[in-house]
Design a protein around this motif. Structure first.
Motif, PDB file in Angstrom:
ATOM      1  N   THR A 148      16.805  51.354 -35.946  1.00 19.37           N
ATOM      2  CA  THR A 148      15.761  50.672 -35.316  1.00 19.37           C
ATOM      3  C   THR A 148      16.619  49.634 -33.914  1.00 19.37           C
ATOM      4  OG1 THR A 148      15.871  48.471 -36.450  1.00 19.37           O
ATOM      5  CG2 THR A 148      13.966  49.743 -36.626  1.00 19.37           C
ATOM      6  N   VAL A 149      18.120  50.007 -33.527  1.00 19.81           N
ATOM      7  CA  VAL A 149      18.271  49.182 -32.374  1.00 19.81           C
ATOM      8  C   VAL A 149      17.802  49.311 -31.168  1.00 19.81           C
ATOM      9  CG1 VAL A 149      20.808  48.535 -33.515  1.00 19.81           C
ATOM     10  CG2 VAL A 149      20.074  50.216 -31.992  1.00 19.81           C
ATOM     11  N   PRO A 150      17.867  48.035 -30.177  1.00 18.14           N
ATOM     12  CA  PRO A 150      16.985  48.686 -29.032  1.00 18.14           C
ATOM     13  C   PRO A 150      17.889  49.854 -28.066  1.00 18.14           C
ATOM     14  CG  PRO A 150      17.394  46.306 -29.038  1.00 18.14           C
ATOM     15  CD  PRO A 150      18.144  47.132 -30.077  1.00 18.14           C
ATOM     16  N   SER A 151      16.729  50.971 -27.894  1.00 26.50           N
ATOM     17  CA  SER A 151      17.503  52.232 -27.101  1.00 26.50           C
ATOM     18  C   SER A 151      16.718  52.560 -25.377  1.00 26.50           C
ATOM     19  CB  SER A 151      16.812  52.986 -27.548  1.00 26.50           C
ATOM     20  OG  SER A 151      17.874  54.451 -27.340  1.00 26.50           O
ATOM     21  N   PRO A 152      16.964  51.962 -24.665  1.00 24.52           N
ATOM     22  CA  PRO A 152      18.763  51.764 -24.537  1.00 24.52           C
ATOM     23  C   PRO A 152      19.426  50.366 -24.353  1.00 24.52           C
ATOM     24  CG  PRO A 152      17.798  51.890 -22.045  1.00 24.52           C
ATOM     25  CD  PRO A 152      16.908  52.547 -23.409  1.00 24.52           C
ATOM     26  N   TYR A 153      20.334  50.770 -24.600  1.00 22.07           N
ATOM     27  CA  TYR A 153      20.947  49.240 -25.030  1.00 22.07           C
ATOM     28  C   TYR A 153      22.482  48.681 -24.515  1.00 22.07           C
ATOM     29  CZ  TYR A 153      23.252  45.911 -29.317  1.00 22.07           C
ATOM     30  OH  TYR A 153      23.154  45.475 -30.029  1.00 22.07           O
ATOM     31  N   ASP A 154      21.806  47.898 -24.113  1.00 27.18           N
ATOM     32  CA  ASP A 154      23.186  47.088 -23.002  1.00 27.18           C
ATOM     33  C   ASP A 154      23.333  45.608 -23.176  1.00 27.18           C
ATOM     34  OD1 ASP A 154      20.854  44.819 -22.682  1.00 27.18           O
ATOM     35  OD2 ASP A 154      20.041  45.980 -21.056  1.00 27.18           O
ATOM     36  N   ARG A 155      24.835  45.286 -22.821  1.00 29.10           N
ATOM     37  CA  ARG A 155      25.144  43.966 -23.571  1.00 29.10           C
ATOM     38  C   ARG A 155      24.425  42.638 -23.516  1.00 29.10           C
ATOM     39  NH1 ARG A 155      29.096  40.091 -22.340  1.00 29.10           N
ATOM     40  NH2 ARG A 155      30.615  40.170 -23.158  1.00 29.10           N
ATOM     41  N   ALA A 156      23.636  42.451 -22.971  1.00 30.23           N
ATOM     42  CA  ALA A 156      22.535  41.487 -23.298  1.00 30.23           C
ATOM     43  C   ALA A 156      21.797  42.079 -24.671  1.00 30.23           C
ATOM     44  CB  ALA A 156      21.325  41.800 -22.006  1.00 30.23           C
ATOM     45  N   ASP A 157      21.615  43.095 -25.054  1.00 31.20           N
ATOM     46  CA  ASP A 157      21.329  42.949 -26.893  1.00 31.20           C
ATOM     47  C   ASP A 157      21.623  42.483 -27.432  1.00 31.20           C
ATOM     48  OD1 ASP A 157      18.307  44.133 -26.327  1.00 31.20           O
ATOM     49  OD2 ASP A 157      19.855  46.285 -25.061  1.00 31.20           O
ATOM     50  N   ALA A 158      23.444  43.249 -26.804  1.00 26.63           N
ATOM     51  CA  ALA A 158      24.384  42.797 -28.202  1.00 26.63           C
ATOM     52  C   ALA A 158      24.344  41.241 -28.169  1.00 26.63           C
ATOM     53  CB  ALA A 158      25.941  43.732 -27.824  1.00 26.63           C
TER      54      ALA A 158
END
Length: 199
Positions: free
Chosen positions: A40-50
């Motif tokens: 369920t990780v965000p997609s697309p995934y960027d550095r701010a998500d991490a």
């Protein structure tokens, strides 16, 4: 529940809370289409998500007692290669979840990590003292099923269109492990959960 992250170690892996220095690796690995397809990780995934994950979601989970999340690290280099956690902790039950980077798959690292997490989950004195750990996967995730089956999880069935994932209803594979269950590969898993059936 644990008020602060607990480090677990054994065999080829060390499990510890992800830190700021891990953000770039987490962002890189969570852009893997395989990780996005089965989690369920965000997609697309960027550095701010991490960054939000490391500085907010993970510590909040530990402090609240709702989630315990660990970075899976190579015991030799301490580099992060994946994530494993116990989620939805409530009334003696938790749900295990995990992902592993493409380059780290096939080495038995997740099996070792899951064993450490289950020891902690069921330990009533130094751990969480859970009575039940559940595993869920979107239908077709044979890699996750192989790890769960090897750890001793008992097959409990399929919830047809039981979960929503990125706007689509999907079948939900389900299994569980109790403290007294044998921690060895479990019988009773249907053939369609195996890699051979998926070919």
């Amino acid at each position: 529940m644990a008020p602060a992250p607990v480090e677990l170690a054994g065999g080829p892996v060390v499990l510890s809370a992800p830190v700021d220095a891990d953000v770039d690796r987490i962002a890189e690995f969570c852009r893997d289409p395989e990780v996005a397809a089965w989690t369920t990780v965000p997609s697309p995934y960027d550095r701010a998500d991490a960054e939000r994950f490391v500085t907010g979601i993970v510590p909040d989970g530990w402090v609240s007692g709702r989630e315990c999340t660990w970075a899976l690290r190579d015991a030799e280099t301490l580099l992060l290669h994946g994530m494993v956690g116990l989620h939805h902790l409530h009334d003696g039950e938790g749900e295990v979840g995990y992902w592993l980077s493409a380059g780290a798959r096939g080495h038995g690292w997740m099996a070792a990590a899951l064993d450490l997490v289950l020891d902690y989950a069921f330990d009533a004195s130094a751990g969480l003292g859970l009575q039940r750990v559940v595993w869920h996967a979107y239908a077709g995730n044979v890699a996750s099923a192989a790890v769960a089956r090897r750890a001793g999880f008992q097959w409990e069935g399929v919830a047809r269109l039981g979960v929503a994932h990125r706007g689509v209803r999907r079948d939900d594979w389900q299994a569980a492990l109790l403290p007294a269950d044998p921690r060895r590969p479990a019988d009773g898993w249907p053939a369609f959960t195996s890699a051979q059936a998926a070919r």
